[in-house]
Write a protein that holds these residues in place. Sequence first.
Motif, PDB file in Angstrom:
ATOM      1  N   SER A   1       1.263  -1.461   0.092  1.00 10.77           N
ATOM      2  CA  SER A   1      -0.410   0.278   0.317  1.00 10.77           C
ATOM      3  C   SER A   1       0.875   1.216   0.575  1.00 10.77           C
ATOM      4  O   SER A   1       0.075   2.446  -0.672  1.00 10.77           O
ATOM      5  CB  SER A   1      -1.167  -0.116   1.362  1.00 10.77           C
ATOM      6  N   SER A   2       2.464   1.436   0.412  1.00  5.50           N
ATOM      7  CA  SER A   2       3.080   2.553   0.762  1.00  5.50           C
ATOM      8  C   SER A   2       3.677   2.925  -0.371  1.00  5.50           C
ATOM      9  O   SER A   2       4.658   3.613  -0.298  1.00  5.50           O
ATOM     10  CB  SER A   2       3.722   2.438   1.429  1.00  5.50           C
ATOM     11  N   ILE A   3       3.720   1.882  -1.265  1.00  6.92           N
ATOM     12  CA  ILE A   3       4.476   1.726  -2.569  1.00  6.92           C
ATOM     13  C   ILE A   3       4.192   3.362  -3.231  1.00  6.92           C
ATOM     14  O   ILE A   3       5.466   4.177  -3.339  1.00  6.92           O
ATOM     15  CB  ILE A   3       4.672   1.152  -3.740  1.00  6.92           C
ATOM     16  N   PRO A   4       3.277   3.994  -3.376  1.00  8.93           N
ATOM     17  CA  PRO A   4       3.049   5.553  -4.657  1.00  8.93           C
ATOM     18  C   PRO A   4       3.731   5.902  -3.241  1.00  8.93           C
ATOM     19  O   PRO A   4       4.449   6.678  -3.645  1.00  8.93           O
ATOM     20  CB  PRO A   4       1.939   5.481  -4.260  1.00  8.93           C
ATOM     21  N   VAL A   5       3.363   6.277  -2.382  1.00  6.12           N
ATOM     22  CA  VAL A   5       3.905   7.188  -1.543  1.00  6.12           C
ATOM     23  C   VAL A   5       5.262   6.874  -0.883  1.00  6.12           C
ATOM     24  O   VAL A   5       6.087   7.760  -1.372  1.00  6.12           O
ATOM     25  CB  VAL A   5       4.312   6.917   0.390  1.00  6.12           C
TER      26      VAL A   5
ATOM     27  N   ASN B   1      -9.933   4.467  -4.812  1.00  7.88           N
ATOM     28  CA  ASN B   1      -9.828   2.928  -3.733  1.00  7.88           C
ATOM     29  C   ASN B   1     -11.325   3.361  -3.087  1.00  7.88           C
ATOM     30  O   ASN B   1     -11.406   2.651  -2.252  1.00  7.88           O
ATOM     31  CB  ASN B   1      -8.840   2.585  -3.416  1.00  7.88           C
ATOM     32  N   SER B   2     -11.960   4.712  -3.277  1.00  7.98           N
ATOM     33  CA  SER B   2     -12.514   4.604  -1.923  1.00  7.98           C
ATOM     34  C   SER B   2     -14.376   4.368  -2.539  1.00  7.98           C
ATOM     35  O   SER B   2     -14.383   4.744  -3.653  1.00  7.98           O
ATOM     36  CB  SER B   2     -12.993   6.352  -2.284  1.00  7.98           C
ATOM     37  N   ILE B   3     -14.950   3.889  -1.909  1.00  2.18           N
ATOM     38  CA  ILE B   3     -16.627   3.155  -2.401  1.00  2.18           C
ATOM     39  C   ILE B   3     -16.961   5.735  -2.622  1.00  2.18           C
ATOM     40  O   ILE B   3     -17.740   5.966  -3.703  1.00  2.18           O
ATOM     41  CB  ILE B   3     -17.016   3.075  -1.707  1.00  2.18           C
TER      42      ILE B   3
ATOM     43  N   CYS C   1      -6.436   6.374   5.695  1.00  2.15           N
ATOM     44  CA  CYS C   1      -8.330   6.578   5.494  1.00  2.15           C
ATOM     45  C   CYS C   1      -9.252   5.459   4.716  1.00  2.15           C
ATOM     46  O   CYS C   1     -10.561   5.319   4.787  1.00  2.15           O
ATOM     47  CB  CYS C   1      -8.631   7.706   5.036  1.00  2.15           C
ATOM     48  N   ASN C   2      -8.043   4.564   3.911  1.00  5.18           N
ATOM     49  CA  ASN C   2      -8.611   3.545   2.896  1.00  5.18           C
ATOM     50  C   ASN C   2      -9.447   2.935   4.005  1.00  5.18           C
ATOM     51  O   ASN C   2      -9.920   1.949   3.360  1.00  5.18           O
ATOM     52  CB  ASN C   2      -7.610   3.416   2.109  1.00  5.18           C
TER      53      ASN C   2
END
Length: 234
Positions: free
Chosen positions: A14-18, A182-184, A118-119
């Motif tokens: 999950s942290s790869i983009p950051v 990724n958010s609904i 938040c995800n």
Amino acid sequence: MQTIETPFKNAFISSIPVMAGYLFLGTAFGLVMNAHDFNLLFVLAMSIFVYAGSLQFVGVDLLVGGAVSFVAVALTSFMVNARHVFYGISMLDRYKNAGKKKLYMIFALTDETYSLVCNGYRGDAKQEHSYYFFISLFNQCYWVIGSVLGCLIGELLPFKIVGIDFALTALFVTVFCDQWINSISHFSAVTGVFSSVLCLLIFGADRFLIPSMLLILTVLSVKKLLEGKKHEHD
């Protein structure tokens, strides 16, 4: 053979983009510090103990400026990072019962970490806090590594630093797009954009941050209150 999903592995993915953004931004910070003759130890200490992204860039100007009062530093820090007050309020439930991990997670709650947290965590609920902890830890490690690399590169190679801090804006856009995908529900994202633009037009670029945060908090609080009342009636 089924792979075992762990909070450590999921947090890293999950942290790869950051990671991409923080390595570059950290390098930019290290270059800026080196250009002002701060040594590697100072750069390392600032990224470990301050770890405040944009405030660290502002901090360079405060340090270079010479004699700055404690009050001036405190007020500047608050103005730059005032949004974290609202981040913290929204994390009260999510970080509840996190145990000893909570103190570090509070310290390491940057914009990008906040966005990933938040995800939520889609794995085992019992491992949720471990996932948030590793997200926070990975992101700070990326920043520290980038800072050190930037300082070392500045020592070895001549480097122009004009405009390099624009990467911070680019990273915010990337994280926003990732959260949108990724958010609904996009209500929070739309509220944030609309409130920021509205306050920017009303208060100007130098004063819009805190009003926009207050407006966002008000809108989201009213929404949550209305949803709570709806559930009570149901």
